[in-house]
Enzyme design. Structure first.
Site, mmCIF file in Angstrom:
data_model
loop_
_atom_site.group_PDB
_atom_site.id
_atom_site.type_symbol
_atom_site.label_atom_id
_atom_site.label_comp_id
_atom_site.label_asym_id
_atom_site.label_seq_id
_atom_site.Cartn_x
_atom_site.Cartn_y
_atom_site.Cartn_z
ATOM 1 N N ASN A 306 -12.048 -30.243 -27.488
ATOM 2 C CA ASN A 306 -12.017 -30.370 -26.018
ATOM 3 C C ASN A 306 -11.340 -29.151 -25.388
ATOM 4 O OD1 ASN A 306 -13.262 -32.838 -26.269
ATOM 5 N ND2 ASN A 306 -11.444 -34.054 -25.825
ATOM 6 N N GLU A 335 -15.177 -26.110 -28.214
ATOM 7 C CA GLU A 335 -16.026 -27.272 -27.926
ATOM 8 C C GLU A 335 -16.390 -27.303 -26.453
ATOM 9 O OE1 GLU A 335 -16.224 -32.031 -28.907
ATOM 10 O OE2 GLU A 335 -14.255 -31.133 -28.550
ATOM 11 N N GLU A 384 -21.627 -30.414 -27.239
ATOM 12 C CA GLU A 384 -21.803 -31.866 -27.138
ATOM 13 C C GLU A 384 -22.688 -32.102 -25.919
ATOM 14 O OE1 GLU A 384 -20.817 -34.030 -29.333
ATOM 15 O OE2 GLU A 384 -19.855 -32.476 -30.546
#
Length: 803
Positions: A306, A335, A384
């Site tokens: 994150n 990420e 993601e």
């Protein structure tokens, strides 16, 4: 250098104006903007701020804490205020460590230029200071702090107050005698040079003097041969040549006559012991020294979880600053959680939470700018993807247009890989990790056929695994629908998630709900995710696949496919099938991420995952603590390039190593640490002026389970300035190749937990033997100069293993 700084302060126009002070807006958010009066102190090392020009001043920041100064155009926050302030009037002060940036807006472009140029000049001067110059400047800072009425001289009362600030508990009569001796002008006060002499008398190192005299024939100097004996016998530099000893004398002997006579005075000897050459961290391990031509799977890779978050996982701020900081720290895997955003632009945030949002294209532009400032080795973009078809196409377009030649969009040689490429082969390339429609061989086959002749529009059967992989391992798998033609030459899987099994990670939402965090938290809609071919095509060596078992991976997967594991799942696999996990990680990459329950962005211990050869152990890098100390310690070596070569037994596909039942192919080792003394330890409780620390040293070993242990010294009462322990700690380690050693200094408190003072963590394999200084770091990883501990280190092979 100190004289050069003083010269600049009295002649450089920008610095003169900064010393007069200027009103500027201090900006913390779109709604928090306050006028403050900023002024550079006369020492040139501290910037103070006041609420008004006549208000009470307080320290804002030290120049030594500043990493760089950035223009307003480069500030995410200032760009958002471009309608209120011209960007040319704004600038950002970027600090070392995890300290938040300081955004300022001046009254004019000229004033902004004055502060930007002046601050950068001071930062460059501080950065270029050598060890002695840093100490001189540190003393000057303390003098400024102790000189309460700022008259350039210190009374004995001011000196007594300063001693308490410096963590010194001293007999008043003894302190007064030192004061009188240093007061050569007999004025009853200490001025600049007199204060320096007072400090030298205060910090006389008896333990260093004794060591010096044990090798010096006359107690006054070390000859070249005497110093060479010391390096070979005590510092364990067996192959040290006279040329190296001569080079060290030339580098650290302060007197020109000593350099000419090739001798080292006690001051030069101390200077050497406090230097990088006398540091516990082996200088040979600081540059890139490892083989960088092995497959990616053979390296531990500095990875972030994150990355966009600055604080917690529920309502923290999302910012491109997270990417800037991580990349500049050497992180090589970042990420990006991407969701549908307004106006057709994908956004990045922690889905279904109250975290703020940032534009995907801004994240990509930031990565393009900072990817290779610290390291030339490849950056992995862990994508993601939660976006609709249309916004996935926008994502792909941004990646291609913004990253340009940096983006790797096909295999290096156009052939199907039998093993992953090396960091060297992928230098200055950005790789996308994500889901992919087809196997890589299908893409390569298609490219070959396109070169020969146009292919007729025929259906071709893709691989069986789902395009959408739920991160919720207990959820049922989505249904697979029939293939349908999507474009001229691409086919597509459609995945429908029934509402009864829809995991949070695979939901999509309407445009309206994107702007309303409350509705995001409540939405549980029927949804389908369709992977866009344009985005799929950008995934080459890092196709994400579901993990079923190690046997399944061996039978069905390829080296260019990667599985992700929650920390809980990964820990379970280490315990249940440690050797299989090790073998799996020799040929295929894996990524481990923190548990979803860590809403406060806390971290797990990365060591037990490294023990099984897991390459991308992702951390919440914004959160300081023991876990990040271990992480930073491992990646401090090899030039800080973000790639650390695993030990041989973690690279061998036939390895018999099991981290739960370790039998190292090498001999166990014993580490002896004599903790001798400490120097200038900082105060823990700065609100209590009269409090003095009671320091102790704890040494912790992190490695395979039998090696993980700790020992500590007794505490020294009321002395943080020059405490002496003289205690020896002993550790026997089975697998030194995996061990990390952490030195932490604590302030003893019998009423509660001991308070943290400073720490330093490094790999066992990077330790230098002999008499070494350990230069302490703060909680957020920044230097606590000149705070250190002095130790003697001896490592020997365990003779018990001879049988």
């Amino acid at each position: 250098m100190a004289s050069l700084l003083q010269d600049k302060l009295t002649t450089h126009q920008d610095l003169l104006l900064m010393q007069e002070g200027m009103l500027m807006y201090k900006v913390k958010s779109k709604t928090w903007k306050k006028l403050r009066y900023f002024r550079l102190q006369n020492d040139g090392m501290t910037v103070w701020q006041e609420r008004q020009t006549w208000g009470k001043a307080k320290p804002s920041f030290s120049i030594s804490d500043v990493e760089t100064v950035r223009k307003g155009h480069d500030s995410e926050l200032l760009r958002s205020l471009a309608e209120e302030f011209p960007l040319e009037q704004g600038f950002t002060v970027v600090f070392h460590g995890r300290r938040t940036n300081l955004d300022l807006v001046a009254n004019s472009v000229k004033e902004a230029q004055i502060w930007m140029q002046g601050l950068q000049l001071l930062v460059d001067l501080v950065t270029s200071m050598d060890q002695q110059e840093q100490l001189d400047q540190w003393l000057s800072d303390w003098f400024q702090r102790g000189d309460k009425n700022q008259d350039g001289r210190m009374t004995f009362q001011e000196v007594q107050r300063l001693l308490h600030l410096m963590n010194v508990e001293m007999d008043q009569e003894y302190a007064f005698n030192l004061f009188q001796t240093a007061d050569t002008s007999q004025s009853g006060t200490l001025e600049g040079e007199e204060f320096v002499q007072f400090y030298k008398a205060l910090t006389k190192r008896d333990e260093v003097q004794e060591l010096f005299e044990s090798f010096s024939a006359d107690g006054q100097k070390l000859t070249l041969l005497e110093f060479l004996d010391f390096l070979q016998e005590e510092q364990k530099q067996r192959d040290c040549a006279p040329e190296l000893a001569l080079e060290l004398i030339d580098r650290y002997e302060p007197s020109d006559s000593g350099k000419l006579r090739h001798v080292l005075s006690v001051d030069g000897f101390l200077s050497y012991l406090c230097s990088k050459d006398g540091d516990i961290f082996n200088p040979a391990c600081l540059p890139i020294y490892q083989d960088m031509t092995q497959p990616l799977s053979h390296y531990f890779i500095n990875s972030s979880h994150n990355t966009y978050l600055m604080r917690n996982q529920l309502c923290g701020q999302s910012s491109v600053e997270g990417y800037i900081w991580a990349l500049k720290q050497g992180c090589r895997c970042v990420e990006v959680d991407v969701w549908d955003g307004p106006s057709g632009e994908p956004i990045v945030y922690h889905g279904h939470t109250l975290t703020s949002r940032i534009l995907f294209k801004d994240v990509v532009a930031t990565i393009a700018q900072y990817a290779f400032q610290t390291s030339d080795y490849p950056v992995i973009l862990s994508l993601e993807n939660h976006c609709s078809w249309e916004q996935q196409e926008t994502m792909a377009r941004h990646l291609i247009e913004i990253l340009g030649e940096q983006l790797l969009s096909t295999t290096l040689d156009g052939l199907l890989p039998t093993q992953l490429p090396s960091p060297k082969e992928l230098r200055r390339k950005i790789l996308v990790k994500g889901k992919k429609l087809d196997a890589l061989e299908e893409d390569l086959k298609e490219e070959e056929e396109e070169e020969e002749e146009p292919e007729s529009e025929l259906e071709r059967q893709p691989e069986s695994e789902s395009v959408l992989e739920s991160q919720c391992e207990t959820e049922p798998k989505p249904e697979l629908q029939k293939l349908r033609p999507l474009s001229k030459d691409k086919k597509q899987k459609v995945v429908t998630c029934p509402s009864f099994c829809l995991p949070i990670c695979c939901q999509t939402t309407t445009q309206a709900s994107i702007s309303k965090p409350e509705s995001l938290l409540l939405s549980r809609q029927k949804s389908k995710i369709i992977l866009c071919p344009a985005l799929s095509d950008l995934v080459v060596y890092l196709k994400t696949v579901s993990f079923h078992s190690f046997a399944h991976s061996r039978e069905h997967y390829h080296c260019y496919e990667i599985s992700s594991f929650s920390e809980t799942k990964a820990r379970g696999l280490v315990k249940e099938a440690g050797n299989e996990f090790v073998q799996h990680n020799t040929w295929q990459l894996c990524r481990v991420y923190p548990s979803g329950l860590r809403t406060d962005s806390s971290n797990y211990n990365p060591q037990e995952l490294w023990n099984a050869g897991c390459q991308m152990v992702a951390m919440n890098m914004q959160t300081a603590g023991l876990e990040m100390d271990i992480y930073d310690g491992l990646f401090r070596q090899n030039g800080g390039c973000g790639y650390v070569l695993k030990p041989d037994f973690l690279c061998d596909a036939q390895s018999s190593f099991n981290p739960e039942r370790p039998i190292s192919p090498f001999k166990a080792q014993t580490l002896l640490i004599q903790v001798i003394s400490g120097q200038q330890l900082p105060k823990v409780n700065k609100t209590k002026e009269g409090s003095i620390v009671d320091p102790l040293v704890r040494v912790q070993i992190f490695g395979v389970r039998p090696d993980t242990t700790r020992q500590e010294t007794n505490y020294v009462q009321n002395n943080g300035f020059n405490p002496h322990w003289g205690q020896t700690l002993c550790f026997r380690v089975l697998v030194p190749e995996l061990a990390m050693v952490r030195f932490v200094v604590k302030d003893y408190d019998w009423k509660s937990r001991n308070d943290f003072i400073g720490q330093y963590t490094l790999p066992w394999t990077c330790i230098q033997q002999g008499y070494r200084h350990i230069h302490l770091l703060s909680k957020d990883g920044t230097s606590l100069h000149p705070a250190s501990i002095f130790v003697y280190i001896c490592i020997r092979e365990d003779m018990e293993d001879e049988s």
